[in-house]
Design an enzyme around this catalytic site. Structure first.
Site, short mmCIF file in Angstrom:
data_model
loop_
_atom_site.label_atom_id
_atom_site.label_comp_id
_atom_site.label_asym_id
_atom_site.label_seq_id
_atom_site.Cartn_x
_atom_site.Cartn_y
_atom_site.Cartn_z
N ASN A 1 42.47 14.69 -55.49
CA ASN A 1 43.35 15.79 -55.13
C ASN A 1 44.16 15.49 -53.87
OD1 ASN A 1 42.66 17.28 -57.34
ND2 ASN A 1 41.13 18.52 -56.28
N GLY B 1 39.36 23.33 -50.30
CA GLY B 1 38.26 23.85 -51.09
C GLY B 1 37.77 22.98 -52.23
N ASP B 2 38.55 21.95 -52.61
CA ASP B 2 38.12 21.02 -53.67
C ASP B 2 38.71 19.64 -53.35
OD1 ASP B 2 37.04 19.95 -55.98
OD2 ASP B 2 38.57 20.77 -57.31
N LEU B 3 38.48 19.19 -52.12
CA LEU B 3 39.22 18.05 -51.58
C LEU B 3 38.52 16.72 -51.89
CD1 LEU B 3 41.85 17.54 -50.11
CD2 LEU B 3 40.60 17.58 -47.95
#
Length: 264
Positions: free
Chosen positions: A175, A169-171
């Site tokens: 991250n 979701g926030d790749l």
């Protein structure tokens, strides 16, 4: 949990302090410490869920004002590690989700997100991701109207329907930590979503050996025709997030992506 002492201050991020520490049993840990927030429990839930199918740090402790994780020893990325990460990312997505959304509150950085379920991915993406952040972004009226037009087109341009994927979701590249011969996922905004979202986020800010990651991913689980043309669609939300967090500097990138969606 055994007692912990902090050994290094790693700075701050989005309102919380980042610390390195060691437990009395000798294990090294990473901690986020700050004012009480649902964010810590949300991140812990996402890590545990992703950890059922992918490499993530172990959640050592979670409380209202801290999150303590196992320390990840990083190494240099390599083509082989990138290919392994691509295959593991496909496996994570294939693990699936009960629906679009998640049973825990959503956060991206310090910004809350609505993870309530929606009927289908285009509705979820429009109503739970893009439109709420459009309201926060305070764009000029003409720009906001174009974003709204793009949202109206989501059902037409989203490609073939797919079941909910288990996504990070926030790749973005920061991250993904290279460790153990592959990629370890951190700082998730985990939920049931569209698998192309994670891939589009990797492309947004780049990743070492991204072509190897995508090639291995597609060998493991081929993508639907037209996936490359849909990359700007999946980048609308993270670009809006960056407008909200960092301001005018991201507006041009956002509006270029909007126009590409409108041209699909």
């Amino acid at each position: 949990m055994s007692s912990m002492r902090f050994t290094d201050d790693l700075g701050s991020s989005h309102g919380w302090r980042l610390r390195r520490g060691v437990l009395d049993d000798g294990r090294e840990v990473f901690a986020k410490v700050g004012a009480a927030s649902e964010m810590f429990a949300s991140e812990a839930a996402g890590l545990r869920w992703l950890g059922e199918a992918a490499a993530v740090p172990e959640v050592i402790e979670v409380g209202p004002d801290r999150l303590v994780l196992s320390w990840v020893r990083e190494e240099r990325p390599s083509p082989a590690a990138a290919e392994r990460f691509g295959r593991s990312l496909a496996g994570l997505h294939r693990a699936g989700a009960p629906g679009f959304g998640a049973p825990w509150p959503g956060f991206i950085a310090e910004l809350p997100m609505d993870n309530a379920p929606c009927d289908g991915w285009p509705a979820f993406y429009g109503e739970r991701r893009v439109l709420p952040f459009l309201r926060l972004a305070r764009l000029p009226a003409a720009d906001a109207a174009l974003v709204e037009r793009a949202v109206e087109r989501f059902p037409e341009v989203a490609g073939p329907a797919e079941p909910p994927a288990r996504i990070h979701g926030d790749l973005w590249s920061g991250n993904v930590l290279w460790s153990g011969g592959g990629g370890v996922l951190i700082d998730p905004a985990a939920h049931g979503g569209h698998r192309e979202t994670d891939l589009a986020m990797l492309e947004l800010f780049g990743l070492p050996y991204l072509d190897r990651v995508l090639g291995a991913y597609r060998e493991e689980w081929p993508l639907a025709e037209g996936w490359r043309e849909r990359v700007p669609l999946h980048q609308l939300h993270p670009l809006l997030v960056h407008v909200v967090l960092y301001g005018e500097g991201y507006r041009g990138s956002l509006m270029r992506a909007v126009r590409r969606v409108l041209a699909l």
